[in-house]
Design a protein around this motif. Structure first.
Motif, PDB file in Angstrom:
ATOM      1  N   GLY A 125       0.826  -1.208   0.000  1.00 25.62           N
ATOM      2  CA  GLY A 125       0.000   0.000   0.000  1.00 25.62           C
ATOM      3  C   GLY A 125       0.858   1.255   0.000  1.00 25.62           C
ATOM      4  N   GLN A 164       7.443  -5.583  -6.701  1.00 27.92           N
ATOM      5  CA  GLN A 164       6.808  -6.479  -5.722  1.00 27.92           C
ATOM      6  C   GLN A 164       7.231  -7.931  -5.965  1.00 27.92           C
ATOM      7  OE1 GLN A 164       2.475  -5.293  -4.952  1.00 27.92           O
ATOM      8  NE2 GLN A 164       2.903  -4.166  -6.836  1.00 27.92           N
ATOM      9  N   SER A 203      -6.014   4.981  -3.429  1.00 32.54           N
ATOM     10  CA  SER A 203      -7.052   4.085  -3.927  1.00 32.54           C
ATOM     11  C   SER A 203      -7.398   4.471  -5.375  1.00 32.54           C
ATOM     12  CB  SER A 203      -8.258   4.193  -2.997  1.00 32.54           C
ATOM     13  OG  SER A 203      -9.320   3.449  -3.473  1.00 32.54           O
TER      14      SER A 203
HETATM   15  O1   DC Z   1      -3.205  -0.699   2.394  1.00 38.32           O
HETATM   16  P1   DC Z   1      -3.287   0.828   2.194  1.00 38.32           P
HETATM   17  O2   DC Z   1      -4.504   1.406   2.845  1.00 38.32           O
HETATM   18  O3   DC Z   1      -2.026   1.529   2.568  1.00 38.32           O
HETATM   19  O4   DC Z   1      -3.446   1.010   0.599  1.00 38.32           O
HETATM   20  C1   DC Z   1      -3.708   2.255  -0.001  1.00 38.32           C
HETATM   21  C2   DC Z   1      -4.438   2.051  -1.325  1.00 38.32           C
HETATM   22  O5   DC Z   1      -3.557   1.425  -2.266  1.00 38.32           O
HETATM   23  C3   DC Z   1      -5.654   1.131  -1.240  1.00 38.32           C
HETATM   24  O6   DC Z   1      -6.862   1.852  -1.045  1.00 38.32           O
HETATM   25  C4   DC Z   1      -5.670   0.408  -2.561  1.00 38.32           C
HETATM   26  C5   DC Z   1      -4.260   0.479  -3.059  1.00 38.32           C
HETATM   27  N1   DC Z   1      -3.549  -0.800  -3.037  1.00 38.32           N
HETATM   28  C6   DC Z   1      -3.748  -1.647  -4.099  1.00 38.32           C
HETATM   29  O7   DC Z   1      -4.531  -1.342  -4.983  1.00 38.32           O
HETATM   30  N2   DC Z   1      -3.052  -2.806  -4.184  1.00 38.32           N
HETATM   31  C7   DC Z   1      -2.209  -3.168  -3.225  1.00 38.32           C
HETATM   32  N3   DC Z   1      -1.543  -4.325  -3.345  1.00 38.32           N
HETATM   33  C8   DC Z   1      -2.023  -2.337  -2.093  1.00 38.32           C
HETATM   34  C9   DC Z   1      -2.721  -1.154  -2.021  1.00 38.32           C
END
Ligand code: DC
Length: 217
Positions: free
Chosen positions: A35, A101, A85
């Motif tokens: 994230g 990743q 997001s």
């Molecule tokens: O886990 P977080 O709240 O820090 O993530 C922030 C935003 O990043 C979350 O709303 C969606 C996106 N995200 C994603 O799409 N894929 C991931 N593997 C991690 C986060």
């Protein structure tokens, strides 16, 4: 030696970060909070003065992340989460972050023998061959309460209704996007933490990883 990968996915506020750190510490594995990658892209876009839905800007910034970006305290702000997001729904952004990743899963830093990787699509897209997949969830009201408690340690005034509203919006954005939406992998272990504290969630997850647990809790 084979690298062990533990994928932890789930919605905002489910407790992925705390659980992932605990598991990484317990097993001596490296930890990646994916994230923060999306948050760092969002922060760069916001500082450019651009809208987080602007595809070209977000895709460009996703190729320019540095170690310093990942240490910025503003990554944790609510506004950054909402913007993250939005940038995360852009396929070119997801593509740009994918290799970093996957390399982490292939070769965790500091010669660790395993990696705990948390996010939304780790078990479905980033590393479907993960040795263990946990999908962490909790009722949205419970997640909002936890977030409010966390914010209380940093801020004096908190708009609790706004926290709940933001979580609901983020859930919708993350689940409904067409590229790599938030959903449990078919073979994920579903762990609902609505009635569990950190220790409880850690105990269930650890037991599952060690192959001692029964069907999904
Ligand atoms: O886990 P977080 O709240 O820090 O993530 C922030 C935003 O990043 C979350 O709303 C969606 C996106 N995200 C994603 O799409 N894929 C991931 N593997 C991690 C986060």
């Amino acid at each position: 030696m084979k690298i062990v990968v533990i994928a932890i996915d789930g919605p905002a506020g489910a407790g992925k970060g705390t659980l992932a750190r605990r598991l990484a510490e317990h097993f001596g594995y490296a930890h990646l909070d994916t994230g923060s990658l999306y948050r760092a892209v969002a922060l760069r876009v916001l500082r450019d003065g651009a809208d987080p839905t602007h595809e070209a800007t977000a895709a460009h910034e996703a190729t320019r992340l540095t170690e310093d970006d990942l240490r910025d305290p503003a990554l944790r702000h609510e506004a950054t989460g909402l913007a993250a997001s939005k940038v995360s729904a852009i396929p070119a952004v997801r593509q740009a972050l994918l290799e970093f990743q996957r390399n982490f899963a292939r070769r965790p830093p500091r010669d660790a023998m395993g990696a705990v990787i948390e996010g939304r699509d780790i078990g479905t897209v980033v590393w479907p061959q993960a040795d263990h997949k946990i999908f962490l969830d909790a009722a949205v009201e419970v997640r909002a309460k936890r977030r409010v408690a966390e914010l209380r340690t940093m801020l004096k005034e908190i708009d609790e209704a706004a926290v709940l509203r933001d979580l609901i919006q983020r859930d919708r954005q993350d689940r409904e996007r067409s590229t790599a939406p938030l959903k449990p992998a078919a073979d994920a272990f579903l762990l609902d933490t609505s009635n569990l504290d950190i220790e409880g969630a850690f105990a269930v997850a650890k037991a599952h990883i060690l192959g001692r647990s029964g069907p999904a809790a």
